[in-house]
Enzyme design. Structure first.
Site: not given
Length: 156
Positions: A70-73
């Site tokens: 779950i890549p997030h930024c």
């Protein structure tokens, strides 16, 4: 002030649901996510999104185990939450906590002044991806349309 509209089906667009993406590396996956978001909204810089995703990964992999990431930024100037769902054609190394290669990716890009709702969204996602039958269902999808429906069907 809780935002009741922040559910998975509200942040995920069919255009940003991609099935069996060919990506050779974690870096390529993150680039691809950034390109897709930029493609949907050209006011958003794919370079900024990519750099922010990479910076977040440097703090620790967003590969949560069982083949899921779950890549997030956060992103300056963003006024909504953007979700991107992808299954990968081939599992790739994502430095996940269990060292398993990843083939299921849900990226989340949130406004800079991200609130507790965004954290809530991350935990909603983590919870959904905790169900192995649900993940298996997503992995079985042969096209983006089916994948989109599978992801949003259970979030009502």
């Amino acid at each position: 002030m809780s935002d009741p509209t922040l559910t998975i089906d509200n942040i995920l667009a069919p255009e940003l649901t991609l099935c069996r993406v060919a990506a050779s590396s974690k870096k390529r996956v993150l680039e691809f996510i950034a390109e897709q978001i930029h493609h949907q909204d050209e006011t958003l810089s794919d370079t900024d999104i990519f750099n922010n995703l990479v910076s977040r990964e440097r703090l620790g992999s967003t590969g949560i185990g069982e083949g899921i990431a779950i890549p997030h930024c956060r992103l300056d100037g963003l006024d909504r939450v953007i979700g991107v769902l992808m299954t990968l054609a081939e599992p790739i190394d994502f430095d996940a906590i269990d060292n398993q290669p990843v083939d299921l990716v849900f990226a989340l890009v949130v406004p800079k002044e991200a609130t507790s709702e965004h954290l809530e969204l991350l935990s909603q996602l983590a919870e959904k991806f905790n169900e192995s039958t649900f993940c298996e269902q997503l992995r079985q999808c042969q096209d983006a349309d089916t994948l989109y429906r599978a992801m949003t069907a259970s979030s009502h």
